[in-house]
Design an enzyme around this catalytic site. Structure first.
Site, PDB file in Angstrom:
ATOM      1  CD  GLU A 115      -3.113  -0.942   1.881  1.00  0.00           C
ATOM      2  OE1 GLU A 115      -3.357   0.185   2.335  1.00  0.00           O
ATOM      3  OE2 GLU A 115      -3.890  -1.894   1.922  1.00  0.00           O
TER       4      GLU A 115
ATOM      5  CB  CYS B  47       2.784   7.105   3.626  1.00  0.00           C
ATOM      6  SG  CYS B  47       3.388   5.882   4.801  1.00  0.00           S
TER       7      CYS B  47
ATOM      8  CB  CYS C  47       6.128  -3.279  16.177  1.00  0.00           C
ATOM      9  SG  CYS C  47       7.794  -2.786  15.716  1.00  0.00           S
TER      10      CYS C  47
ATOM     11  CB  CYS D  37       0.837   4.750  11.559  1.00  0.00           C
ATOM     12  SG  CYS D  37       1.416   6.343  11.115  1.00  0.00           S
TER      13      CYS D  37
HETATM   14  N1  SAH Z   1       9.372   0.022  10.086  1.00  0.00           N
HETATM   15  C1  SAH Z   1       9.524   1.431  10.199  1.00  0.00           C
HETATM   16  C2  SAH Z   1       8.580   2.244   9.330  1.00  0.00           C
HETATM   17  C3  SAH Z   1       7.135   1.806   9.276  1.00  0.00           C
HETATM   18  S1  SAH Z   1       6.151   2.099  10.706  1.00  0.00           S
HETATM   19  C4  SAH Z   1       9.428   1.859  11.664  1.00  0.00           C
HETATM   20  O1  SAH Z   1       9.162   1.024  12.498  1.00  0.00           O
HETATM   21  O2  SAH Z   1       9.672   3.006  11.966  1.00  0.00           O
HETATM   22  C5  SAH Z   1       5.901   3.831  10.741  1.00  0.00           C
HETATM   23  C6  SAH Z   1       5.471   4.357  12.093  1.00  0.00           C
HETATM   24  O3  SAH Z   1       4.158   3.897  12.417  1.00  0.00           O
HETATM   25  C7  SAH Z   1       6.365   3.889  13.217  1.00  0.00           C
HETATM   26  O4  SAH Z   1       6.755   4.970  14.035  1.00  0.00           O
HETATM   27  C8  SAH Z   1       5.492   2.925  13.994  1.00  0.00           C
HETATM   28  O5  SAH Z   1       5.870   2.879  15.334  1.00  0.00           O
HETATM   29  C9  SAH Z   1       4.118   3.520  13.772  1.00  0.00           C
HETATM   30  N2  SAH Z   1       3.011   2.579  13.987  1.00  0.00           N
HETATM   31  C10 SAH Z   1       3.000   1.251  13.765  1.00  0.00           C
HETATM   32  N3  SAH Z   1       1.807   0.738  14.088  1.00  0.00           N
HETATM   33  C11 SAH Z   1       1.044   1.742  14.538  1.00  0.00           C
HETATM   34  C12 SAH Z   1      -0.298   1.837  15.009  1.00  0.00           C
HETATM   35  N4  SAH Z   1      -1.105   0.770  15.083  1.00  0.00           N
HETATM   36  N5  SAH Z   1      -0.750   3.044  15.377  1.00  0.00           N
HETATM   37  C13 SAH Z   1       0.030   4.138  15.277  1.00  0.00           C
HETATM   38  N6  SAH Z   1       1.288   4.112  14.823  1.00  0.00           N
HETATM   39  C14 SAH Z   1       1.800   2.931  14.462  1.00  0.00           C
END
Ligand code: SAH
Length: 382
Positions: free
Chosen positions: A96, A132, A143, A362
């Site tokens: 996406e 994005c 995560c 995100c």
């Molecule tokens: N892998 C990279 C980039 C993708 S995630 C990273 O971890 O930074 C981009 C951002 O979205 C990150 O800061 C992550 O912590 C955040 N993110 C992931 N899942 C989320 C969620 N459910 N709600 C809000 N932010 C989220």
């Protein structure tokens, strides 16, 4: 021809395109013409490259070269103007890419011009759109609050597939940098620093070819420390954002198991050593999870962690989703958390969730497509 495997031009550097034209017996300057057609004009097919002789266009096709833009398979439009694209590649895999017409305030206060465009009066409904971009199909970093993590990693994207997402969105939106100002965030699906070479090549092509200055790009990492160090040494590079998301090791290991490999000491030490350019700031991202990492005590710990860093903090209240066992904090808690940081002198911004109604925010990408019936979402066909 249809059975022949096609080789993408998109993703090749000027040097690689120059070798390609020379192999075909063409003068070297046709390499530059190809480069400009693919990245600058964003043609869809080699036959459209009017600067090339007809016969050479035919040769390219015979040799199996195609531009190689991803196909826009689906397109969802949010009430807030955010558009979520599902981009499909040759092997059927998809990622996406999200278009945010006014950004999400993630660029605010990072010392660049990206967040402070005064370029209005153009008659457009936006003046600092952000795209994005995804870097992998799925993600290998586990995560606990992220929906993409639930997919696991399928494969890396090639440089061409990363650049291609941007080109396809620019075409669809009829937007042309550098006249139109566009910011890029490598914050879509995947961990860019686990696909480092392809990501870096894409960033260079986007800067040199597509015309989006690297100062308008931000890459976000979950904290792959050796690559943060490599990244700091790059002559041309986007800005850096680090996903902190927890204020101590115990909590971070629980939320981001990758913390076992590179803990806060290693991560913050790489952050402190990171060579920032004049006026540049590091972005520290922090996803707020209700009553998990969002207390005043957590905020005070974050203040200690970022002390001495030339950084700003972006707070993101959790975007919930199916399979995610955390809650979104109430706005009051978010504001209280922010207050602790700002009072301590840490510039702290709250990121606006964009496109929540279409699961484009995100951590919500892709996975929801498998779960939410597409018919339930406001879709316009590609
Ligand atoms: N892998 C990279 C980039 C993708 S995630 C990273 O971890 O930074 C981009 C951002 O979205 C990150 O800061 C992550 O912590 C955040 N993110 C992931 N899942 C989320 C969620 N459910 N709600 C809000 N932010 C989220």
């Amino acid at each position: 021809m249809s059975t022949q495997k096609q080789t993408a031009l998109i993703g090749l550097s000027l040097q690689e395109l120059t070798s390609l034209v020379e192999e075909s017996g063409q003068p070297y300057y046709r390499g530059r013409q190809l480069f400009e057609a693919v990245y600058g004009q964003r043609v869809e097919a080699a036959e459209q490259i009017s600067t090339l002789p007809q016969q050479f266009r035919a040769t390219l096709a015979q040799r199996g070269f195609a531009v190689g833009l991803p196909e826009i398979e689906k397109k969802f439009v949010s009430q807030d103007g955010t558009i979520r694209y599902l981009m499909k590649f040759d092997d059927g895999q998809s990622v996406e890419t999200v278009w945010m017409p006014e950004g999400d305030d993630g660029e605010a206060g990072d010392g660049s011009e990206a967040g402070s465009d005064a370029d209005s009066g153009t008659g457009r409904r936006w003046d600092r759109a952000t795209i994005c971009v995804s870097s992998q199909v799925g993600c290998a970093v586990d995560c606990q609050f992220c929906l993409t993590a639930l997919l696991g990693v399928k494969r890396n994207l090639s440089a061409g597939e990363i650049v291609g997402q941007v080109c396809a969105v620019l075409k669809d939106r009829k937007v042309a940098p550098p006249q139109d100002r566009v910011n890029l965030v490598f914050m879509g699906m995947g961990e860019p620093f686990l696909n480092y070479e392809n990501f870096m090549k894409a960033a260079r092509l986007l800067a040199e070819g597509v015309g989006i200055p690297e100062s308008r790009m931000t890459v976000s990492t979950a904290g792959i420390v050796p690559r943060i160090i490599d990244f700091g040494a790059e002559p041309v590079r986007p800005k850096l954002a680090i996903s902190l998301n927890a204020s101590n090791d115990e909590l971070r290991t629980r939320l981001m198991p990758i913390n076992r490999k590179w803990n806060l000491e290693k991560l913050m030490s790489a952050a402190r050593d990171f060579p920032l350019r004049a006026r540049e700031k590091l972005t520290v991202e922090y996803v707020l999870l209700d009553e998990v990492n969002d207390s005043a005590q957590n905020a005070r710990e974050v203040v200690e962690l970022v002390r001495g860093l030339r950084a700003k903090v972006n707070l993101i209240a959790l975007n919930p989703g199916p399979g995610i066992d955390f809650r979104t904090p109430a706005e009051k808690r978010v504001l209280e958390f922010q207050k602790v940081l700002t009072t301590a002198g840490v510039p702290t911004f709250i990121r606006r969730p964009r496109g929540r109604d279409i699961y484009a925010a995100c951590g919500q990408l892709k996975r929801t497509l498998e779960i939410a019936p597409a018919s339930a979402l406001p879709q316009i066909s590609a």
